[in-house]
Structure formats: structure tokens, C-alpha cells
Enzyme design. Structure first.
Site, mmCIF file in Angstrom:
data_model
loop_
_atom_site.group_PDB
_atom_site.id
_atom_site.type_symbol
_atom_site.label_atom_id
_atom_site.label_comp_id
_atom_site.label_asym_id
_atom_site.label_seq_id
_atom_site.Cartn_x
_atom_site.Cartn_y
_atom_site.Cartn_z
ATOM 1 N N VAL A 1 4.126 -3.951 -2.964
ATOM 2 C CA VAL A 1 4.482 -4.987 -1.999
ATOM 3 C C VAL A 1 3.683 -4.773 -0.718
ATOM 4 C CG1 VAL A 1 6.348 -6.088 -0.709
ATOM 5 C CG2 VAL A 1 6.805 -5.114 -2.973
ATOM 6 N N ASP B 1 19.946 -3.468 -10.672
ATOM 7 C CA ASP B 1 19.341 -2.337 -9.957
ATOM 8 C C ASP B 1 19.841 -2.306 -8.513
ATOM 9 O OD1 ASP B 1 17.800 -0.083 -9.585
ATOM 10 O OD2 ASP B 1 15.923 -1.156 -9.279
ATOM 11 N N LEU C 1 3.793 -1.836 1.905
ATOM 12 C CA LEU C 1 5.211 -1.652 2.232
ATOM 13 C C LEU C 1 5.938 -0.757 1.241
ATOM 14 C CD1 LEU C 1 6.210 -5.311 3.221
ATOM 15 C CD2 LEU C 1 5.772 -3.382 4.742
ATOM 16 N N GLY D 1 7.224 -0.508 -6.775
ATOM 17 C CA GLY D 1 8.276 -0.432 -7.774
ATOM 18 C C GLY D 1 7.680 -0.431 -9.156
#
Length: 716
Positions: free
Chosen positions: A411, A523, A403, A406
Site C-alpha cells: 500500500v 481478519d 505505507l 499484506g
């Protein structure tokens, strides 16, 4: 070390063990294990060595029948658990009672645990109030206050504490003192015949049974001549310091855990406790520590269907020669004769090899589980997934399930056996200490967050080298994708953009104002804002988030986040504040208006970024030129208000920016105004249609309009 010194130390150890063995360990029906001790009221001399220190010495009143053990001066102890690190005590209840002429009896109760290593359990205890007109408050008198209201409209049967006749609310961490106050708004008028009293007390939710309470209960029992009491769970720690500090070489002589034990840190008690290592049993606080369990003598708990051999901390189980299987689970097959000795020996070697592989893999998973904080987290209200379960769900982390990625990890999408769709956050193969620090920080944040506009964590996996986080799967992607990477129909109207902005603001306001302790996201960006199948906005990714302690407003830390969204003040000073989130949210508002990324903007004809170009256009009153969606004249007025709010959020000075609470309230009012205008316009259209129908027909047919259907299709 000289032989004389070794002899002296050995004798000291023997004398200490002997001294503890001679200490009383029971008062009435309560077992009192070391590090706790008993100060008997009838004893002339009290052996202070029977407890680890004065804080762990309890009073045994032997004049009562049966004798009773007390915490402090007046709190009866009902149970002490070394394994759970808890003490169950009895406390009185706050109450107020009324009759037709007014109040007859009122009592507010408080509990003080002193300055020692004891705190009220935040996971076991809840403030509970019972009554039909009852408001209960709890406070520590300094930094904390909370409560709940219990109402009813008849003599209902109590079967839950949902607010009707009974209500409950959670107790926070690190609480050593609590004062419980109870009030009645109308003196129980109208319900005196069956509910003249209101009660409030702290109760252990594991033993509390609401069905045993009645609305006509009284605080005092004439038959027993006793006031009502409730069980309260107190957590304790051996010492108020971290395991790392206690185990350091400079403090090793103060470390209280014995041999064959491990240390666990309690966030609530701000200190550590001791537990027996797997395969060992006993009292981990006694000098000799825990002793090896002879699993071969305890077949009920440690089954073996072959030849059992005890080892230190474990045991082995070998099937009879010629039979197959894991001896701990079962053996099957036939015994071989002398003719098949060679074949049997080969099979035996294969079975043993298989057992070694299974045991080795199991121990690796157990080791990872302990190192990833499993002993602490298994007592939290969070699901623990197995490594095998998540591999199957993600097709062994196949690229087709990927997906995104980061700073912390990648993910993957997954599907559990029950059909639940999940998103598995798999850390990168970096330094284990760094990964675990990031994991502990993120899990500490997401476990306490519960908001409709914040992505929910479903569980963890601690069997792998690095821990895995399992979140709910959000099917409609990120706001960034809908703005920049596709011709999304979700953002086709101003009304939907306004709703998305309002929902993000509500989530950030919750983190800043309602979370305990408050949370700075750190963030905020469109890529971390997801949209689910119902088009509800979800704020995600807490890898850069921080918890703010009581009384603290900012946090000096290493710069984290995404350039373009970062607060200029934070970049210059390195100090992260709640206003840093406000600035980043302002950038997201500009994205929603302009459809541009927060980087150098080609539309402006210069090297200035979209934020500068937006502010410049706002000053020149050229806002309509930078919008990338078609709007009506009435909507343009709302957009101007929206843009001014974004401008305030983007102020270079954090002091001049509004709080997220103010932003959420302003967007809420703007959204409400927009909904009212939309409804008014549709009302005028309906009146026009009615007038037309009146001129054409004798019978008027009222048109129907489904606002929910319109809202859902407009969102599409």
C-alpha cells in the site's frame, strides 16, 4: 470432416442467416433485434427460428393502433437494447386514495418476470413512493423485503425523493418477482384537499423525473381513460451460465456469441451476454457475428489527417511524408522536396516507430483493461483511474510513499491533482489468476459497503498487469501502532478506548447484519483498524473477507487471517462463521485493556499467551494488575463490565459467543453510561464552583463548558 459434411454445414448456416433476414424486426415503434423475435397476433404460422428460444419470443398485438409489443401477457415493451442488455417495460402503479368518508380506491401491483433469463435491474430501478402519508413496501414473497416512508407538512413542490413528499430505496440483485404494497397510516387526513392519494412504483432512475409529479396527482386520468404507468428496466442474459462454462469444448455448440465478439458475465442475471469486439460492429448474436468497421470511411468517428488504411478490427493513419505527428490526432510540419528525401525518409521512420510504440502501449493497456474486467466494472458507480495518474500521485511508488504490506500486496500513499489524499493498493507480482480472483472478491465486497466506520474505496485502475485498488487515505495510522509502537496520546483515556471499541463493533455489526449479502471480515485485528484525522475508527482490509449467500451461516475455506486473532474453532474445522469475527474482536478488546500483543506474554511469567493470562487474571479478580492505563474507581467498574464482555467474545465455543449486534448494543449502553457519569461529575464540579463564587461575590458568573472541545482535547 468430409466434403459432404462441410457442404451441409455451410448450407445450414446460409439458410439460418436467410431465415433471420426474413423475420419481422419491428412492432409499432419498437425495434426487435435477434435473439428476440415477434409472435404477431395476426400471423397464422409463427417462425420459431426468429428468436433464440421461446423466452425471447414477444407478443406483438397488431390490433392496436399503433401495434404494441408485450413482455409476457400484459407488460408493454418500450425499448430493447443489445448493447446494455436491457429491456424497458411499462408497469402500473400501486396506489390508495381516500376522501373524507374513508378509502375510495386501493390497488397493490406486482411484477413477475417468470423463470426465464430476465431479472429486474438493481442498478437502474428504485422503489419510489409519492405522498404525504405513504408507506411503500416491496417483497419477493420469500427472502427479501424493503420499503420507504414519504411524509410532508404542506403542499410542497417535488424536486427530490429525499423523504419529503417522495422517497426512494434500492432494488436488490437477482429479483424476478416483486410485489408492491402501499399503506397510509392516517388515511391522508389533514391533506385530503391537495393529497388524497399515495403512489408506489418501480422506476428507472435514469428516465424518472420527480419534477413532473404533483402531490395532487390521481391514479386515473379521465381524459385518457388510462391508469398511470412507469418505466422499469429488465436485464437479460443470453444463457444462465458463466462465460467459461459456455466456451468450454463440451458446450461449444451451445455458445451463442458469433464471430469477432467477447463474452461478459452479468452478476445480476447470473448468466452471460455477447458484445462486439473493439473495431467491430453488428449484432453479436447472429450466426455471422460482428463485422469489421471500415474506419477510413467513417472519418467523423475515426479521424485521420493523413493516409488511412483499414485493418481487421482497427486502422492505421500515416502522416504525409515529411510531416510529423500522430495521423489520428493531427500532422504538422512541412512537406520535403526531392533535395531532402533522405532526411524526410529518416523522419518518416522515426514517426512510424513512435506510432508503433504508442499503439503497442495503448493495446497493452486495452488488453489489461479487458482482462481485469473493465467492460463490466466501467458500468459500476466507481471511478476508473489511469496508470499514469496513479504513478504521478505516488511518485512512481517511491519508497517514501510506502505505507505497509499484506498478503495481497503493498500500500502506497498518494496525492491526486485535486489534492485528495489516497492509499493505493498495489498487488504483488504473483500468479495473475490468483491475483485477479483476490481482486474480484475484494472489489465485490468493498463496492457494496457504505458505513462511516469502514474505509471507503474511491476507485480502481485496470490498465496495469494486475488491477490496483484506490482507497481513502486514513491519516492517523492503525490502532496497532497507537497501542504498541508509540506513546500515543489518542489512547490516553478510558473514554476514548471505549469509543473506539464501540465504533469497531458498529462496523462489524453492519457487515454481519445490514450488508446485503452479509459479510464476514475474516481478519479482524488492530492492524486493520485505522484512525482518521477526526479520530474516527475505520475498519479496513477485506482481502480475507467472504460474502454469505441467503440461508448460509458459515463458509468452509482455506485458513486465512493472523495468528493470535484467529478463532480456535475456525483453526480446527476450517469453517469460517460470523462468530469467528466475534472472537477476533474479543482479542482486540484485550489489546485495548492490556496494551499487549496477542502472543506469548512476558508479563505473565509463563509461556501462556495474553488471552490465557487475561482470562486467568479475570478469574482471580486481578484485573487491575494487567491494565496499562490509569483509571478512576468509577471507570474501573466499567472496565470490569468491558472485560466480562471480552471474555464472552473469547469463548472457545462459537455457539456461546454473543453476536456482533449484541456486542455493539452492550458497548453502546456502556458508552452511554460512561458519558452520563462524566456529565454528572462535571455538573457537581460546576455546582461547587457556583457555591464558591456565591460566597465571594454579589454577582454570580455561570461557568461555561464546551463538551465538544473537551472531547477533542481528551482524545488528543
Amino acid at each position: 470432416m468430409s466434403n459432404l459434411m462441410q457442404i451441409i454445414l455451410a448450407l445450414s448456416f446460409i439458410m439460418m442467416v436467410y431465415s433471420l433476414d426474413s423475420c419481422p424486426n419491428k412492432c409499432g415503434n419498437v425495434h426487435v433485434p435477434y435473439p428476440f423475435g415477434i409472435n404477431d397476433t395476426s400471423a397464422i404460422i409463427v417462425n420459431s427460428a426468429c428468436a433464440m428460444n421461446e423466452s425471447f419470443m414477444f407478443l406483438c398485438d397488431s390490433t392496436e393502433d399503433p401495434p404494441r409489443l408485450y413482455f409476457g401477457l400484459n407488460l408493454p415493451i418500450r425499448d430493447i437494447s443489445l448493447e446494455k442488455g436491457t429491456i424497458t417495460i411499462g408497469t402500473y402503479e400501486s396506489f390508495d386514495c381516500y376522501n373524507k368518508s374513508g378509502q375510495t380506491h386501493h390497488f397493490n401491483y406486482w411484477v413477475s418476470l417468470g423463470s426465464g433469463p430476465f431479472t429486474l435491474s438493481d442498478t437502474r430501478n428504485k422503489l419510489t413512493a409519492v405522498g404525504c402519508d405513504t408507506t411503500a413496501f416491496m417483497t419477493d414473497g420469500v427472502t427479501f423485503g424493503s420499503g420507504c416512508i414519504s411524509l410532508c407538512f404542506g403542499n410542497e413542490k417535488l424536486d427530490s425523493c429525499s423523504g419529503i413528499g417522495c422517497c426512494q430505496t434500492a432494488v436488490p440483485r437477482n429479483l424476478k418477482f416483486i410485489n408492491i404494497t402501499i399503506l397510509s397510516g392516517s388515511n391522508h387526513s389533514g391533506v385530503l384537499e391537495y393529497n388524497p392519494c399515495g403512489f408506489a412504483f418501480i422506476a428507472d432512475e435514469q428516465t424518472f423525473d420527480v419534477s413532473k409529479l404533483r402531490l395532487d396527482d390521481r391514479p386515473y386520468s379521465p381524459s385518457t381513460k388510462e391508469y398511470a404507468t412507469s418505466d422499469v428496466v429488465v436485464e437479460w442474459v443470453a444463457r444462465e451460465e458463466t462465460c467459461e462454462h459456455a466456451q468450454s469444448s463440451s458446450n461449444r455448440d451451445r455458445y451463442v456469441c458469433g464471430d469477432n465478439t467477447y463474452c461478459t458475465y452479468s452478476e445480476n442475471g447470473q448468466g452471460y451476454r455477447c458484445s462486439c469486439a473493439p473495431g467491430f460492429t453488428g449484432n453479436p448474436y447472429r450466426p455471422q457475428g460482428c463485422q469489421d468497421i471500415d474506419e477510413c470511411k467513417e472519418a467523423v468517428n475515426y479521424p485521420c489527417y493523413g493516409a488511412c488504411k483499414n485493418t481487421v478490427g482497427n486502422y492505421t493513419c500515416r502522416c504525409p511524408l515529411g510531416m510529423r505527428g500522430d495521423g489520428k490526432i493531427g500532422c504538422h510540419g512541412f512537406r520535403v522536396t526531392t533535395i531532402f528525401t533522405i532526411s524526410g525518409a529518416f523522419m518518416f521512420v522515426m514517426i512510424i516507430s513512435l506510432l508503433i510504440v504508442i499503439i503497442w502501449r495503448k493495446r497493452i493497456k486495452e488488453k489489461n483493461f479487458l482482462e481485469n474486467g473493465g467492460m463490466l466494472l466501467k458500468h459500476q458507480r466507481v471511478r476508473l483511474f489511469s496508470e499514469k495518474e496513479l504513478k504521478k500521485a505516488t511518485k512512481n511508488y517511491d519508497i517514501s510513499q510506502f505505507l505497509g504490506e499484506g498478503g495481497f500486496g503493498s500500500v502506497y500513499r498518494g496525492s491526486l491533482t485535486d489534492g485528495t489524499q489516497v492509499a493505493v493498493k498495489k498487488p504483488k507480482d504473483l500468479d495473475k489468476t490468483q491475483i485477479n480472483q483476490e481482486f474480484q472478491k475484494e472489489i465485490g465486497i468493498v463496492l457494496q459497503v457504505n458505513h462511516v466506520n469502514v474505509v471507503k474505496i474511491l476507485g480502481l485502475c485496470l490498465e496495469t498487469k494486475h488491477p490496483l485498488l484506490v482507497y481513502e487515505f486514513i491519516s492517523n495510522g492503525s490502532l496497532f501502532q497507537h497501542i504498541h509502537q508509540s506513546r500515543s496520546q489518542i489512547l490516553s483515556s478510558w473514554k476514548v478506548r471505549l469509543r473506539i471499541a464501540a465504533e469497531i463493533a458498529l462496523a462489524l455489526d453492519y457487515l454481519h447484519s445490514l450488508a446485503n449479502p452479509p459479510i464476514i471480515h475474516g481478519d479482524v485485528k488492530s492492524a486493520n483498524i485505522l484512525i482518521d484525522e477526526n479520530y474516527t475508527t475505520k475498519v479496513s482490509d477485506f482481502g480475507a473477507s467472504v460474502l454469505i449467500s441467503p440461508g448460509q451461516t458459515d463458509m468452509a475455506m482455506k485458513i486465512q487471517g493472523t495468528f493470535g486473532y484467529l478463532d480456535p474453532e475456525y483453526l480446527m474445522t476450517g469453517i469460517l462463521t460470523e462468530k469467528s469475527d466475534v472472537y477476533s474482536f474479543g482479542v482486540v478488546l484485550v489489546e485495548l485493556l492490556t496494551g499487549e500483543k496477542p502472543n506469548p506474554n512476558a508479563r505473565s511469567g509463563s509461556n501462556s499467551n495474553i488471552i490465557q493470562y487475561f482470562l486467568s487474571s479475570l478469574e482471580r479478580n486481578d484485573l487491575s494488575e494487567i491494565l496499562y492505563l490509569a483509571v478512576t474507581e468509577d471507570e474501573l467498574e466499567d472496565i470490569k463490565v468491558f472485560a466480562e464482555l471480552a471474555k464472552c467474545c473469547l469463548s472457545s465455543s462459537g455457539m456461546k459467543r454473543p453476536s456482533m449486534k449484541q456486542v455493539a448494543e452492550d458497548l453502546g449502553r456502556l458508552r452511554q453510561s460512561n458519558e452520563s457519569l462524566w456529565a454528572q461529575q462535571n455538573s457537581l464540579e460546576t455546582e461547587h464552583l457556583l457555591a464558591a463564587n456565591t460566597n465571594q461575590h454579589d454577582t454570580i458568573i455561570m461557568p461555561t463548558f464546551d463538551i465538544d472541545h473537551y472531547y477533542s482535547t481528551a482524545s488528543l
